[in-house]
Design an enzyme around this catalytic site. Structure first.
Site, PDB file in Angstrom:
ATOM      1  N   LYS A  19       0.815  -1.213   0.000  1.00 53.96           N
ATOM      2  CA  LYS A  19       0.000   0.000   0.000  1.00 53.96           C
ATOM      3  C   LYS A  19       0.847   1.261   0.000  1.00 53.96           C
ATOM      4  O   LYS A  19       0.560   2.227  -0.677  1.00 53.96           O
ATOM      5  CB  LYS A  19      -0.909   0.000   1.242  1.00 53.96           C
ATOM      6  CG  LYS A  19      -2.121  -0.903   1.073  1.00 53.96           C
ATOM      7  CD  LYS A  19      -3.084  -0.775   2.222  1.00 53.96           C
ATOM      8  CE  LYS A  19      -2.467  -1.265   3.508  1.00 53.96           C
ATOM      9  NZ  LYS A  19      -3.390  -1.561   4.582  1.00 53.96           N
ATOM     10  N   TYR A 131       8.400 -16.839   1.271  1.00 50.62           N
ATOM     11  CA  TYR A 131       9.075 -16.820  -0.051  1.00 50.62           C
ATOM     12  C   TYR A 131       9.197 -18.200  -0.673  1.00 50.62           C
ATOM     13  O   TYR A 131       8.866 -18.380  -1.849  1.00 50.62           O
ATOM     14  CB  TYR A 131      10.496 -16.244   0.045  1.00 50.62           C
ATOM     15  CG  TYR A 131      10.597 -14.757   0.195  1.00 50.62           C
ATOM     16  CD1 TYR A 131       9.461 -13.947   0.246  1.00 50.62           C
ATOM     17  CD2 TYR A 131      11.842 -14.144   0.295  1.00 50.62           C
ATOM     18  CE1 TYR A 131       9.579 -12.580   0.395  1.00 50.62           C
ATOM     19  CE2 TYR A 131      11.960 -12.770   0.438  1.00 50.62           C
ATOM     20  CZ  TYR A 131      10.826 -11.996   0.490  1.00 50.62           C
ATOM     21  OH  TYR A 131      10.947 -10.659   0.633  1.00 50.62           O
ATOM     22  N   TYR A 189      17.726   1.404  -1.329  1.00 48.05           N
ATOM     23  CA  TYR A 189      18.733   2.464  -1.340  1.00 48.05           C
ATOM     24  C   TYR A 189      19.383   2.594  -2.719  1.00 48.05           C
ATOM     25  O   TYR A 189      19.811   3.671  -3.120  1.00 48.05           O
ATOM     26  CB  TYR A 189      19.767   2.258  -0.219  1.00 48.05           C
ATOM     27  CG  TYR A 189      19.348   3.076   0.981  1.00 48.05           C
ATOM     28  CD1 TYR A 189      18.111   2.844   1.574  1.00 48.05           C
ATOM     29  CD2 TYR A 189      20.134   4.109   1.482  1.00 48.05           C
ATOM     30  CE1 TYR A 189      17.669   3.627   2.619  1.00 48.05           C
ATOM     31  CE2 TYR A 189      19.694   4.906   2.532  1.00 48.05           C
ATOM     32  CZ  TYR A 189      18.461   4.657   3.095  1.00 48.05           C
ATOM     33  OH  TYR A 189      18.010   5.450   4.111  1.00 48.05           O
ATOM     34  N   LYS A 192      17.835   5.253  -4.932  1.00 47.88           N
ATOM     35  CA  LYS A 192      17.831   6.679  -4.555  1.00 47.88           C
ATOM     36  C   LYS A 192      18.692   7.494  -5.529  1.00 47.88           C
ATOM     37  O   LYS A 192      19.753   7.041  -5.956  1.00 47.88           O
ATOM     38  CB  LYS A 192      18.338   6.850  -3.124  1.00 47.88           C
ATOM     39  CG  LYS A 192      17.343   6.312  -2.086  1.00 47.88           C
ATOM     40  CD  LYS A 192      17.769   6.675  -0.692  1.00 47.88           C
ATOM     41  CE  LYS A 192      16.884   5.993   0.347  1.00 47.88           C
ATOM     42  NZ  LYS A 192      15.589   6.658   0.542  1.00 47.88           N
ATOM     43  N   GLU A 226      17.327   7.983  12.085  1.00 45.73           N
ATOM     44  CA  GLU A 226      15.887   8.224  12.020  1.00 45.73           C
ATOM     45  C   GLU A 226      15.460   8.822  13.344  1.00 45.73           C
ATOM     46  O   GLU A 226      15.988   8.449  14.401  1.00 45.73           O
ATOM     47  CB  GLU A 226      15.124   6.913  11.778  1.00 45.73           C
ATOM     48  CG  GLU A 226      14.679   6.764  10.344  1.00 45.73           C
ATOM     49  CD  GLU A 226      13.999   5.439  10.028  1.00 45.73           C
ATOM     50  OE1 GLU A 226      13.631   5.252   8.871  1.00 45.73           O
ATOM     51  OE2 GLU A 226      13.838   4.590  10.928  1.00 45.73           O
ATOM     52  N   HIS A 250      21.455  -1.678   3.238  1.00 50.29           N
ATOM     53  CA  HIS A 250      21.472  -0.325   2.659  1.00 50.29           C
ATOM     54  C   HIS A 250      22.861   0.327   2.746  1.00 50.29           C
ATOM     55  O   HIS A 250      23.398   0.815   1.763  1.00 50.29           O
ATOM     56  CB  HIS A 250      20.459   0.579   3.364  1.00 50.29           C
ATOM     57  CG  HIS A 250      19.047   0.064   3.336  1.00 50.29           C
ATOM     58  ND1 HIS A 250      18.558  -0.697   2.306  1.00 50.29           N
ATOM     59  CD2 HIS A 250      18.006   0.203   4.215  1.00 50.29           C
ATOM     60  CE1 HIS A 250      17.281  -0.996   2.547  1.00 50.29           C
ATOM     61  NE2 HIS A 250      16.932  -0.470   3.697  1.00 50.29           N
ATOM     62  N   LYS A 342      18.212  11.501   8.697  1.00 50.14           N
ATOM     63  CA  LYS A 342      19.264  11.840   7.757  1.00 50.14           C
ATOM     64  C   LYS A 342      19.884  10.580   7.176  1.00 50.14           C
ATOM     65  O   LYS A 342      19.955   9.558   7.846  1.00 50.14           O
ATOM     66  CB  LYS A 342      20.348  12.579   8.561  1.00 50.14           C
ATOM     67  CG  LYS A 342      21.283  13.423   7.751  1.00 50.14           C
ATOM     68  CD  LYS A 342      22.257  14.145   8.653  1.00 50.14           C
ATOM     69  CE  LYS A 342      21.846  15.591   8.887  1.00 50.14           C
ATOM     70  NZ  LYS A 342      22.830  16.348   9.648  1.00 50.14           N
TER      71      LYS A 342
HETATM   72  C1  BG6 Z   1      13.768   0.045   5.475  1.00 51.17           C
HETATM   73  C2  BG6 Z   1      13.899  -0.351   6.916  1.00 51.17           C
HETATM   74  O1  BG6 Z   1      14.457  -0.865   4.668  1.00 51.17           O
HETATM   75  O2  BG6 Z   1      14.313   1.336   5.294  1.00 51.17           O
HETATM   76  C3  BG6 Z   1      13.220   0.659   7.806  1.00 51.17           C
HETATM   77  O3  BG6 Z   1      13.314  -1.621   7.115  1.00 51.17           O
HETATM   78  C4  BG6 Z   1      13.684   2.057   7.501  1.00 51.17           C
HETATM   79  O4  BG6 Z   1      13.458   0.350   9.167  1.00 51.17           O
HETATM   80  C5  BG6 Z   1      13.643   2.347   6.011  1.00 51.17           C
HETATM   81  O5  BG6 Z   1      12.848   2.955   8.197  1.00 51.17           O
HETATM   82  C6  BG6 Z   1      14.311   3.671   5.694  1.00 51.17           C
HETATM   83  O6  BG6 Z   1      14.147   3.984   4.350  1.00 51.17           O
HETATM   84  P1  BG6 Z   1      14.317   5.474   3.868  1.00 51.17           P
HETATM   85  O7  BG6 Z   1      14.198   5.378   2.385  1.00 51.17           O
HETATM   86  O8  BG6 Z   1      13.211   6.246   4.504  1.00 51.17           O
HETATM   87  O9  BG6 Z   1      15.651   5.931   4.339  1.00 51.17           O
END
Ligand code: BG6
Length: 484
Positions: A19, A131, A189, A192, A226, A250, A342
């Site tokens: 969603k 999966y 990531y 991005k 975060e 990431h 950040k």
């Molecule tokens: C996800 C994680 O892969 O990435 C989350 O499971 C995290 O915990 C998120 O909040 C962060 O993604 P972004 O694109 O907001 O940095």
């Protein structure tokens, strides 16, 4: 895009990821003309019993939310939702998947698709526990049947396992059912904008080519912060922790792009070959290179165990044992419930030798790539302080995307990556050997945390994390710069 009927199946259609990320990304692709109603149909599949309209109503809110609510927009949403159909079924028996296949085939016939030329994309927005069974069902019931230019691809989301052996098991299971060319392991990531910019920055700029090495660079930080905790996801998070959630995937992917050698060409395989080499050159992680934290109040979440040893914060220094990077610490840092949100890369250069201006105390040259939010990159450098005095100050050459590229909309990571899966471009997806090498780096540390041998330090929500992490950063050689 190539022509031919395209069926996109979102498995786990009633879940959060679908969603919040998958369907909005599909909608944006539709709006930009990448998904043509004459060719495309989107199937949502999940266990919940729902009608087509039931799913459409659920999705509508997410597609309209936060966007301009002009009649144009709502009309586009309604038209898009007409392309969405729902099929309900379980994840572990064939009945539902046979029904799904029937629906897809009917769609293909209605579009007069030549048999075998159709394209089928399965997006597993599902917990990894299902999966193996879901991919087996797809293999048994839903494949594009012949080889007239059509294809079947599956997209999987992390977590890909919990450690090296579970990841290898999962890879083997998927590998028995699909070829590597059919499997798209998403790490968002890699979708991005500024992560995709890394190779261009590094290899298309004379500025960086001669400087990007141990002779000039002192340390590199890759940081994720975060400013909120694990709200609503405590159960998942407690099982995985910050290293599996953010760092092993990431941040490590970003590290690969920062540290890899120049690939022979831009072919996805050549790029992924270079990434694997970097991962294989990482030394085992030393205890003194790790600080773990857990924010106070984390275990108050009823879905989290009271005695949880799961880190919500970690700083881990990786050391790459090769000619370019020997001696340069790569400091990977990630945390939840910190003082800001950040994601950035900070490349800090060494002091200037023979410093006649005595400007060392002001700090060093630093190149900062701010992945989000908002996208920017800047270079910290020393300049003469404007005025009569011959004094120096730290200033910045600043490229802020909001200002420089006003009016250009930067695509969402998922939008880009889904388009890549349709185009068959695997550059921004994680290859099986990359995944293995990534788990090899972190598995010993993760096992020690799981066994309770290493314990996270408490930190206050809304803080910078444990102070010990700042001490580690200083020990690694990072020098705080002071701007004007
Ligand atoms: C996800 C994680 O892969 O990435 C989350 O499971 C995290 O915990 C998120 O909040 C962060 O993604 P972004 O694109 O907001 O940095």
């Amino acid at each position: 895009l190539e022509n031919g009927c395209l069926s996109i199946v979102v498995l786990g259609a009633s879940g959060d990821l679908a969603k919040k990320k998958t369907f909005p990304a599909l909608f944006n692709l539709y709006r930009q003309g990448f998904l043509q109603p004459s060719e495309v149909y989107i199937f949502g599949y999940a266990r919940t019993k729902l009608s087509d309209d039931g799913l459409r109503d659920r999705l509508r809110g997410h597609l309209i939310q936060g966007k301009e609510t002009s009649s144009n927009h709502s009309e586009a949403v309604s038209k898009f939702l007409q392309l969405v159909k729902y099929v309900s079924g379980s994840y572990d028996n064939e009945e539902g998947f046979q029904l799904l296949d029937k629906e897809i085939s009917e769609h293909e016939i209605s579009k007069n698709s030549r048999e075998g030329s159709s394209r089928r994309l399965f997006y597993l927005a599902l917990p990894p526990s299902v999966y193996p069974s879901v991919s087996k069902m797809i293999r048994n019931c839903c494949m594009n049947r012949s080889d007239l230019g059509g294809w079947t691809r599956i997209v999987v989301e992390k977590p890909f396992g919990k450690d090296l052996s579970s990841a290898e098991e999962l890879s083997a299971q998927l590998g028995d059912l699909f070829s590597e060319e059919q499997i798209y392991r998403i790490d968002h990531y890699l979708g991005k904008e500024l992560v995709q910019n890394l190779l261009v920055l590094r290899f298309a700029n004379r500025f960086f080519l001669p400087l990007w090495n141990r002779d000039n660079i002192d340390n590199i930080q890759i940081v994720f912060r975060e400013d909120f905790g694990t709200e609503g996801r405590g159960g998942y998070f407690d099982e995985y922790g910050i290293i599996r959630d953010i760092i092993q995937n990431h941040l490590l992917q970003v590290l690969c792009l920062v540290a890899m050698e120049k690939p022979g060409s831009l072919k996805p395989e050549r790029i992924r070959d270079e990434k694997v080499k970097v991962l294989q050159s990482v030394l085992p992680i030393a205890d003194e290179d790790v600080v773990l934290g857990q924010y106070e109040g984390y275990t108050a979440d009823p879905t989290v165990s009271d005695h949880s040893n799961t880190p919500t914060f970690a700083t881990v220094i990786l050391r790459i044992h090769n000619e370019r990077w020997e001696g340069v610490p790569f400091i990977l840092k990630a945390g939840k419930a910190l003082n800001s949100r950040k994601a950035e890369i900070r490349v800090q250069f060494k002091d200037v030798p023979g410093d006649i201006f005595k400007c060392k105390k002001q700090g060093r040259n630093e190149f900062v790539i701010q992945l989000q939010p908002p996208e920017a990159m800047y270079m910290k450098l020393t300049v003469k302080q404007p005025g009569l005095e011959m004094a120096t100050i730290q200033s910045e050459l600043d490229l802020s995307y909001r200002q420089r590229y006003q009016g250009v909309s930067i695509p969402e990571a998922y939008e880009r990556l889904i388009l890549d899966t349709i185009r068959g471009d695997q550059q921004h997806f994680v290859r099986r050997d990359e995944l293995k090498a990534a788990w090899e780096i972190f598995t010993p540390l993760l096992h020690r945390i799981d066994d309770g041998e290493l314990k996270p330090l408490p930190y206050k929500p809304g803080s910078r994390g444990p102070v010990e992490a700042d001490d580690l950063l200083a020990r690694a050689g990072y020098v705080q710069t002071h701007g004007y």
